[in-house]
Structure formats: C-alpha cells, structure tokens
Design an enzyme around this catalytic site. Structure first.
Site, PDB file in Angstrom:
ATOM      1  N   ASP A  57      43.967  40.007  34.272  1.00 16.81           N
ATOM      2  CA  ASP A  57      44.292  40.898  35.391  1.00 16.81           C
ATOM      3  C   ASP A  57      43.880  42.314  34.984  1.00 16.81           C
ATOM      4  OD1 ASP A  57      46.406  40.945  33.440  1.00 16.81           O
ATOM      5  OD2 ASP A  57      47.634  42.080  34.851  1.00 16.81           O
ATOM      6  N   GLU A  76      49.603  41.128  32.806  1.00 19.38           N
ATOM      7  CA  GLU A  76      49.863  42.065  31.706  1.00 19.38           C
ATOM      8  C   GLU A  76      50.042  43.477  32.237  1.00 19.38           C
ATOM      9  OE1 GLU A  76      49.371  44.830  28.394  1.00 19.38           O
ATOM     10  OE2 GLU A  76      48.140  44.735  30.197  1.00 19.38           O
TER      11      GLU A  76
END
Ligand SMILES: *[C@@H]1O[C@H](CO)[C@@H](O)[C@H](O)[C@H]1NC(C)=O
Ligand SMILES: *[C@@H]1O[C@H](CO)[C@@H](O)[C@H](O)[C@H]1NC(C)=O
Ligand SMILES: *[C@@H]1O[C@H](CO)[C@@H](O)[C@H](O)[C@H]1NC(C)=O
Ligand SMILES: [Zn+2]
Length: 512
Positions: free
Chosen positions: A130, A195
C-alpha cells in the site's frame, strides 16, 4: 575474503582444515553469484518496467474509495510470489469501521513460503504494497501513478516506500529461477496492505501465526532509507511515551477582568509543570529517567566515527541555526541512543490570533519522551507521574491534577553481531565496495520491535532507498541505481547468509 571467522578456528582444528578446503566450493558459489549479478544488470529495464506496472496501481490505503485498488495490488503481489513456486496463503484481515459508520474490508495479508530445505537458513521478508496518498495537485512534478524516469531517478508513489524494495527482493529470487540456480536460503514472505495507516491487525496476524515463524531464522524489513549516499544497515529505533497532563480549576472558563487575581489559574500551574520537565540544555530533569539508558560501550562509540552524515545539510533542512550539540557524534547519539523530551502543545488554552482575555478552566499539556534501550515504559510512567506530582505539590494549588500515558511505543535495538548483520555487511561490501554505516532511527518504527517481541527472531532493517527519496512526500522516487544495486544486494545477502549459516551449523554440530 575469509569464509570463516578466526573465532571459529579457535573451536577446533577440524574447522580450520575445513577453512582450507572451503575455497573450492566458494569459487563455484562466487561464479554463481557473479552470473546472478550480471543477469540483474542486463535485465534492469525489465525490472524498471515491472516497477512501473506496480506503481500504476493507486493502492492508497488511507482512502476508502481506493480500497479495492489495495486489494488488487495484494492480488498482483500474491500472483507474483506464486510464480516463484511459492505456497501463498491469503489471510482475511476483517473489516475497517470508518468514521461515518460504514465498514469496508481491510485488504488481505499475504503469508507465503518457497520450498523448504532443512539444511538451509530460513529468511522471512516483510514488505507492504500500500502507499501514501498522492495527487498531481499536491505539487507533484509528474503523475504519481505513472512512473517517470528523470536523470536516473524513478519518480512515483511507492517507488521507495515500499514497492521498489519488495519487487527488488522478488527480482533477486526470480533471477535465481531464470538462471536455474538454487536459491541458497529458504524464503518466507509476510506482505501487508495497510502499513501506511499504522498496520492495524499486523501484531494479531503475527501472534496468530507463530507456527509460520517457528522455523524462521532471520527476519528482514526493507522499509526505510539510508542516512546519506552511503549504504546502511538499521539496527535500532527509539520508542515514544506520550503523556497528557491535565490541570482543572473549575467547570467553566472565566473572564480575567472579573476573576483574574483571585483564583489559582490552571494555566499557570500547567506552564510551571511543563517548564520543569527539561532544561535549556536538553537535559530531562525527571529524577531517575536516565538510570536505564544503556551505557555507551567503546565498541558502539566507535561506530559513530565513520558514519557519513551531513550535519550542515541536516541543520539547513531544519531551518534552525544552532543545535544543542556541535559534533556529528553527539548529534547522532542524541538522536538515536539518548532520550529526548518534547512539549507539543496545550489543549484548552486560548490559541490563535487576537487578544481574548479568558482564564481557561481546564488545560491539557501534551509532551512525549522518545525513549531508548533499556528504558521501560512502566518505569518511565512511574517516574514522570511522581515528578509531576512533586512539582505540582510545590504550588500548593487546590486545582485538580491528572497525568496519564496515551501512547507507549517501545524502542528497539538489535544485536549487530547477529549473523545476518554480518551477512548483509559482506553483501553491501561486495555490491557497493564500501562497508555500510550502522545506523539507527530517531523516530519510532514499531515494525521491527513487533516482529522481534512476538517471534523472538533476529530482525534486521536492510534499506535500499536513498536519503533523499522523499517517502511520504511529493515527488517520491528511488534512483535506478539504488533499485538495481539493491536487487543485487538482496541476491548477495542470500549467498552471504547461506555461507555464514552453514559455518554456524557446522560449528554447532562439531561442538555437540
Ligand atoms: C482478488 O483476488 C480474489 C481471489 O482471486 C478475488 O475474489 C478478488 O475479486 C480480487 N480482488 C481484486 C480487487 O482484484
Ligand atoms: C504516462 O506518461 C507517459 C509519458 O508522459 C505517457 O506517454 C503515457 O500515456 C502515460 N500513461 C498513462 C497511463 O497516463
Ligand atoms: C539549504 O536549503 C535550501 C532550501 O531549503 C537550499 O536551496 C540550499 O541549497 C541549502 N543549502 C545547503 C548548504 O545545503
Ligand atoms: Zn513503508
């Protein structure tokens, strides 16, 4: 390069004989590795193109509207690992409850492993696919989701954080497959898609899959950057203990014309407390706070001498003329291995422009301590609370005082004598021709600590990004050179680790 350390030789003569015999095998290994490094060089355009494809997916985990893009990115990653011959488990991570009451699925996480040979070391790689938000309007010079190469730099969101490093790791493995070479270590993966929103669920994922980690020897995270133009290994991060200190004088705010001069003002008490936490030299005045700070060994002290760090540039980037300390060594030690206390703000106080003549009734001071090994949160909490109560007692104030901890993130430090640090050092030396700087990070990166605490395995942060990559900001990039050399670094790391690990196992067997 000596394949065995002198220390092993003292164990027994037998190993020393092995030392003489080893070079034959080593030559073949070196030849294999050289082939791999050449292959990576020759296929760099392909690797850059692959990165461009990954970066075209706007896998911004902070935007609920883009959640399916993050999931798509997880799928792409899972497929990629499958082509390596991996066993891939897609782990459902449940739902995220949004502020507006909606629930949307978290992207799944990936747990994967390549085939298992009990004779080899097992390395688990952590990465995330991500990214931070990005849009052209934020001041990007190029389309953040259309990777653009300018002057040897690959610009785009996720270039360095963290798609570039994840792909570099995968390419290092794919190269072995393409050349039909045996991968010298066993590989596991843990890849997540959240994250950038603080890895919710990661600790539970690890804790719920301890069996997965049971045969892992080494955990590698490549999600940070070098300190300078020189390659580095990161072996520590500071923690953070964030405190609220609340002083309350009554139920409502008052007017200073009507009540000023006749009451104990909460703000005055609070300002006095805050002024008695740290002195003008940066020294924290809370009794006992330095008691548990790890003593500086001569060995550690030496590490700082050779570290490449542009103090002037750091100063320039702060916009501050004078720092508390003068030398590079002092500055780095106070950023990495000494605690610091920062006063962040006061909630409930009059803020903004103008001349409001209010007496605030309740104010909350906010400060945090970046703690270091071997400070412990419960101890820090006790010391801070006791100190503030003592300071407050001097005021003989009838106001109500409350002190509480709101964040307690612990520091992390690894043992740099761990075998994987040696392997990485050798790999950097082979690929870059320099000995890496051993660095820490002054901020709090909970990942390494989480992995270490839950699995009890050796954790290393092995960055390949440059100091000026601008992760999280506009015009994020990774240089083509770092990306490709980083791929070679990972490939070399597998080989160096495999050599050292074999030596270690041999030495252990001889001992038994
Ligand atoms: C991801 O893969 C799963 C399983 O193959 C599939 O059901 C899902 O639709 C995919 N999601 C996206 C966004 O590609
Ligand atoms: C990416 O940028 C290149 C060069 O400016 C352009 O030719 C291409 O159409 C762009 N791709 C997308 C998907 O926008
Ligand atoms: C200091 O920073 C400014 C921009 O913030 C930059 O233009 C300048 O070149 C820098 N100077 C040095 C000595 O690094
Ligand atoms: Zn990251």
């Amino acid at each position: 390069m000596l394949p065995l350390s002198v220390r092993h030789c003292s164990l027994s003569m037998v190993i020393c004989i092995q030392l003489i015999m080893l070079p034959f095998g080593t030559d073949a290994n070196e030849k294999h590795l050289d082939d791999i490094l050449s292959y990576i060089d020759e296929h760099q355009d392909e690797f850059v193109q692959n990165l461009k494809e990954w970066m075209a997916v706007p896998s911004d985990s902070s935007d609920p509207e883009l959640r399916s893009e993050v999931t798509r990115m997880m799928n792409i990653t899972a497929e990629r690992i499958k082509t390596l011959g991996g066993n891939v488990e897609i782990v459902d991570m449940g739902f995220e409850k949004l502020y507006d009451g909606r629930s949307i699925p978290f992207p799944p996480a990936i747990l994967a492993e390549l085939e298992k040979d009990p004779a080899k070391a097992t390395v688990c790689f952590y990465g995330h696919v991500d990214v931070q938000p990005a849009s052209k309007e934020d001041g990007w010079k190029t389309d953040p989701y259309n990777m653009t190469e300018i002057n040897g730099n690959l610009y785009g969101r996720g270039a360095t954080d963290n798609k570039g490093p994840v792909l570099a790791w995968i390419h290092a493995l794919e190269t072995h497959k393409s050349l039909k070479q045996d991968i010298p270590v066993n590989l596991k993966f843990i890849i997540e898609g959240v994250e950038e929103i603080g890895s919710p669920g990661l600790a539970d994922l690890i804790a719920g899959h301890l069996q997965f980690f049971s045969d892992v020897d080494y955990i590698v995270i490549s999600d940070n950057v070098w300190l300078s133009k020189k390659p580095a290994l990161t072996y520590g991060t500071r923690g953070n203990a964030y405190f609220f200190v609340e002083v309350e004088s009554g139920q409502k705010d008052l007017h200073s014309g009507t009540f000023g001069g006749i009451i104990h003002e909460a703000m005055r008490d609070l300002v006095y407390i805050l002024a008695n936490l740290v002195d003008s030299s940066g020294h924290i005045v809370i009794p006992g706070i330095y008691d548990d700070v790890a003593p500086l060994t001569e060995e550690e002290n030496k590490l700082y001498e050779n570290i490449e760090f542009d103090l002037e540039e750091h100063k320039n980037s702060s916009g501050v003329d004078t720092f508390l300390y003068k030398t590079k060594e002092e500055i780095l030690q106070h950023l990495w291995r000494q605690p610091s206390l920062t006063i962040h703000g006061i909630e409930g106080a009059f803020s903004g422009t103008g001349t409001k003549t209010v007496i605030p009734s309740k104010v909350i001071g906010k400060f945090s301590i970046r703690q270091v090994p071997n400070m412990r949160i419960p101890e820090v909490e006790k010391q801070v609370t006791k100190h503030i109560e003592d300071v407050f007692a001097r005021l003989h104030s009838p106001n109500k005082l409350k002190v509480y901890l709101t964040i307690g993130a612990v520091p992390w430090v690894a043992n740099i004598d761990d075998l994987q640090y040696k392997a990485a050092k050798n790999a950097v030396t082979k690929v870059f021709g320099v000995i890496p700087d051993m660095i820490r990070d002054g901020s709090t990166i909970p990942l390494a600590k989480t992995f270490h605490d839950l699995t009890q395995k050796s954790v290393m942060m092995l960055p390949i990004g440059g100091a000026d990559d601008g992760e999280h900001s506009q015009n994020e990039k990774i240089s083509r050179s770092n990306y490709i050399q980083g791929t070679k670094l990972f490939a070399s790391y597998f080989h160096e680790l495999s050599k050292l690990h074999k030596d270690l196992i041999d030495a252990k067997q001889l001992k038994n």
